[in-house]
Design an enzyme around this catalytic site. Structure first.
Site, PDB file in Angstrom:
ATOM      1  N   SER A   8      11.378  -6.609 -44.244  1.00 56.71           N
ATOM      2  CA  SER A   8      12.721  -6.258 -43.778  1.00 56.71           C
ATOM      3  C   SER A   8      12.676  -5.933 -42.286  1.00 56.71           C
ATOM      4  O   SER A   8      13.698  -5.699 -41.659  1.00 56.71           O
ATOM      5  CB  SER A   8      13.227  -5.034 -44.553  1.00 56.71           C
ATOM      6  OG  SER A   8      12.398  -3.921 -44.284  1.00 56.71           O
ATOM      7  N   GLY A  11      10.674  -6.558 -36.185  1.00 53.12           N
ATOM      8  CA  GLY A  11       9.588  -6.397 -35.210  1.00 53.12           C
ATOM      9  C   GLY A  11       8.288  -6.962 -35.755  1.00 53.12           C
ATOM     10  O   GLY A  11       7.554  -7.674 -35.057  1.00 53.12           O
ATOM     11  N   LYS A  12       8.006  -6.654 -37.013  1.00 54.46           N
ATOM     12  CA  LYS A  12       6.796  -7.170 -37.664  1.00 54.46           C
ATOM     13  C   LYS A  12       6.835  -8.692 -37.721  1.00 54.46           C
ATOM     14  O   LYS A  12       5.853  -9.359 -37.424  1.00 54.46           O
ATOM     15  CB  LYS A  12       6.731  -6.675 -39.111  1.00 54.46           C
ATOM     16  CG  LYS A  12       6.267  -5.271 -39.330  1.00 54.46           C
ATOM     17  CD  LYS A  12       6.125  -5.146 -40.841  1.00 54.46           C
ATOM     18  CE  LYS A  12       5.655  -3.932 -41.409  1.00 54.46           C
ATOM     19  NZ  LYS A  12       5.548  -3.937 -42.872  1.00 54.46           N
ATOM     20  N   ASP A  65       1.663  -4.311 -45.012  1.00 59.87           N
ATOM     21  CA  ASP A  65       1.965  -2.897 -45.037  1.00 59.87           C
ATOM     22  C   ASP A  65       1.197  -2.273 -43.885  1.00 59.87           C
ATOM     23  O   ASP A  65       0.006  -2.545 -43.718  1.00 59.87           O
ATOM     24  CB  ASP A  65       1.497  -2.312 -46.375  1.00 59.87           C
ATOM     25  CG  ASP A  65       2.437  -1.227 -46.824  1.00 59.87           C
ATOM     26  OD1 ASP A  65       3.653  -1.391 -46.634  1.00 59.87           O
ATOM     27  OD2 ASP A  65       1.966  -0.204 -47.342  1.00 59.87           O
ATOM     28  N   PHE A 140       8.471  -1.714 -31.105  1.00 63.13           N
ATOM     29  CA  PHE A 140       9.306  -1.083 -32.123  1.00 63.13           C
ATOM     30  C   PHE A 140       8.563   0.105 -32.724  1.00 63.13           C
ATOM     31  O   PHE A 140       7.396   0.350 -32.398  1.00 63.13           O
ATOM     32  CB  PHE A 140       9.684  -2.099 -33.211  1.00 63.13           C
ATOM     33  CG  PHE A 140       8.502  -2.607 -34.015  1.00 63.13           C
ATOM     34  CD1 PHE A 140       7.710  -3.631 -33.533  1.00 63.13           C
ATOM     35  CD2 PHE A 140       8.174  -2.040 -35.247  1.00 63.13           C
ATOM     36  CE1 PHE A 140       6.615  -4.090 -34.267  1.00 63.13           C
ATOM     37  CE2 PHE A 140       7.090  -2.501 -35.992  1.00 63.13           C
ATOM     38  CZ  PHE A 140       6.303  -3.524 -35.491  1.00 63.13           C
ATOM     39  N   LYS A 160       0.487  -6.380 -26.161  1.00 63.51           N
ATOM     40  CA  LYS A 160       0.165  -5.676 -27.413  1.00 63.51           C
ATOM     41  C   LYS A 160      -0.348  -6.645 -28.463  1.00 63.51           C
ATOM     42  O   LYS A 160      -1.284  -6.332 -29.210  1.00 63.51           O
ATOM     43  CB  LYS A 160       1.426  -4.957 -27.923  1.00 63.51           C
ATOM     44  CG  LYS A 160       1.283  -4.400 -29.334  1.00 63.51           C
ATOM     45  CD  LYS A 160       2.605  -3.964 -29.931  1.00 63.51           C
ATOM     46  CE  LYS A 160       2.451  -3.632 -31.394  1.00 63.51           C
ATOM     47  NZ  LYS A 160       3.736  -3.378 -32.072  1.00 63.51           N
ATOM     48  N   ARG A 166      -1.984  -5.726 -36.268  1.00 64.99           N
ATOM     49  CA  ARG A 166      -1.348  -6.889 -36.902  1.00 64.99           C
ATOM     50  C   ARG A 166      -2.085  -8.165 -36.500  1.00 64.99           C
ATOM     51  O   ARG A 166      -2.344  -9.028 -37.315  1.00 64.99           O
ATOM     52  CB  ARG A 166       0.118  -6.929 -36.465  1.00 64.99           C
ATOM     53  CG  ARG A 166       0.971  -7.983 -37.135  1.00 64.99           C
ATOM     54  CD  ARG A 166       2.449  -7.632 -37.051  1.00 64.99           C
ATOM     55  NE  ARG A 166       2.736  -6.412 -37.781  1.00 64.99           N
ATOM     56  CZ  ARG A 166       3.000  -5.235 -37.210  1.00 64.99           C
ATOM     57  NH1 ARG A 166       3.082  -5.121 -35.895  1.00 64.99           N
ATOM     58  NH2 ARG A 166       3.199  -4.164 -37.945  1.00 64.99           N
TER      59      ARG A 166
HETATM   60  P1  ITT Z   1       8.632  -3.852 -44.766  1.00 65.52           P
HETATM   61  O1  ITT Z   1       9.943  -4.403 -45.215  1.00 65.52           O
HETATM   62  O2  ITT Z   1       7.702  -4.947 -44.289  1.00 65.52           O
HETATM   63  O3  ITT Z   1       7.977  -2.925 -45.737  1.00 65.52           O
HETATM   64  P2  ITT Z   1       8.758  -1.475 -43.100  1.00 65.52           P
HETATM   65  O4  ITT Z   1       9.336  -1.220 -41.753  1.00 65.52           O
HETATM   66  O5  ITT Z   1       9.226  -0.637 -44.255  1.00 65.52           O
HETATM   67  O6  ITT Z   1       8.961  -3.030 -43.418  1.00 65.52           O
HETATM   68  P3  ITT Z   1       6.044  -0.471 -43.598  1.00 65.52           P
HETATM   69  O7  ITT Z   1       6.437  -0.008 -44.939  1.00 65.52           O
HETATM   70  O8  ITT Z   1       4.763  -1.233 -43.470  1.00 65.52           O
HETATM   71  O9  ITT Z   1       7.182  -1.402 -42.948  1.00 65.52           O
HETATM   72  O10 ITT Z   1       6.044   0.783 -42.664  1.00 65.52           O
HETATM   73  C1  ITT Z   1       5.346   0.824 -41.502  1.00 65.52           C
HETATM   74  C2  ITT Z   1       5.966   1.792 -40.530  1.00 65.52           C
HETATM   75  O11 ITT Z   1       5.105   1.873 -39.413  1.00 65.52           O
HETATM   76  C3  ITT Z   1       7.330   1.304 -40.043  1.00 65.52           C
HETATM   77  O12 ITT Z   1       8.155   2.395 -39.803  1.00 65.52           O
HETATM   78  C4  ITT Z   1       7.001   0.602 -38.735  1.00 65.52           C
HETATM   79  O13 ITT Z   1       8.054   0.709 -37.807  1.00 65.52           O
HETATM   80  C5  ITT Z   1       5.749   1.349 -38.255  1.00 65.52           C
HETATM   81  N1  ITT Z   1       4.880   0.365 -37.615  1.00 65.52           N
HETATM   82  C6  ITT Z   1       4.196  -0.645 -38.224  1.00 65.52           C
HETATM   83  N2  ITT Z   1       3.597  -1.432 -37.325  1.00 65.52           N
HETATM   84  C7  ITT Z   1       3.930  -0.942 -36.122  1.00 65.52           C
HETATM   85  C8  ITT Z   1       3.657  -1.340 -34.808  1.00 65.52           C
HETATM   86  O14 ITT Z   1       2.975  -2.425 -34.520  1.00 65.52           O
HETATM   87  N3  ITT Z   1       4.161  -0.601 -33.818  1.00 65.52           N
HETATM   88  C9  ITT Z   1       4.894   0.486 -34.065  1.00 65.52           C
HETATM   89  N4  ITT Z   1       5.225   0.926 -35.273  1.00 65.52           N
HETATM   90  C10 ITT Z   1       4.740   0.224 -36.305  1.00 65.52           C
END
Ligand code: ITT
Length: 183
Positions: A8, A11-12, A65, A140, A160, A166
């Site tokens: 969802s 950024g990922k 995750d 993000f 980054k 990642r």
């Molecule tokens: P999904 O739908 O993929 O689960 P999510 O945002 O809920 O999306 P996660 O459960 O993996 O993702 O939670 C990871 C948290 O860590 C989320 O709040 C991200 O914003 C943060 N995060 C993950 N990778 C990051 C990055 O590269 N830089 C900054 N924050 C990051």
């Protein structure tokens, strides 16, 4: 080759697309919020979530995750990173770290790939420190408070992607894919 990425988080997805393109692999975004299972480790959560999703989605996909682990906070927010970002956010983490000398932290990403019958996991980590204040406009999530060298991830922008958790997890995944599926 095209890979489905279920997340969802835009950024990922954008980062994964960017990184995979350097391997000549296209990443398709299946924008979807799925129920995340509880667990003690990112790997446990990723595997449980992928298993549940595999029942609904017949074709290969991957999820990722990730989380921020702060040493002085015994690994918090860790598996709760998403919830903590939505509640206390970066200012809350900075408050918890006020006056704390040990600022070591790392980001971890676990990719769970469903190949149509089995699930495979790949891990990536990047070490850094929690900044004293939020800095930078790019990226993000926790990027504005994560120091890599003397810049935060939010100040680094595209740079980054060369060093991130990642990137490292995706590299392990894509290397494995090219050895097992593309040869
Ligand atoms: P999904 O739908 O993929 O689960 P999510 O945002 O809920 O999306 P996660 O459960 O993996 O993702 O939670 C990871 C948290 O860590 C989320 O709040 C991200 O914003 C943060 N995060 C993950 N990778 C990051 C990055 O590269 N830089 C900054 N924050 C990051």
């Amino acid at each position: 080759m095209k890979l489905n990425f279920i997340t969802s988080n835009e950024g990922k997805f954008r980062e994964a697309r960017e990184i995979a393109s350097s391997y000549g692999i296209e990443v398709a975004w299946l924008k979807m919020k799925y129920d995340e299972f509880q667990g003690d480790t990112l790997e446990e959560i990723a595997v449980k979530s992928a298993k549940a999703l595999s029942k609904a989605i017949g074709e290969p996909f991957f999820i990722e995750d990730s989380g921020l682990f702060v040493e002085a906070l015994n690994g918090f927010p860790g598996v709760y990173s998403s919830y903590v970002l939505k509640t206390i956010g970066n200012p809350g983490i900075l408050k918890l770290m006020d006056g704390v000398e040990n600022r070591k932290a790392y980001f971890e990403a676990v990719i769970a790939f469903y190949d149509g019958s089995e699930i495979h996991t790949f891990v990536g980590r990047v070490e850094g420190e929690i900044a004293e204040e939020m800095r930078g406009e790019k990226g993000f999530g926790y990027d504005p408070i994560f120091l890599y060298g003397d810049r935060t991830f939010a100040e680094m922008g595209e740079a980054k992607n060369a060093v991130s958790h990642r990137r490292r997890a995706l590299e392990n995944f894509l290397r494995w894919l090219s050895e097992n599926f593309l040869s």
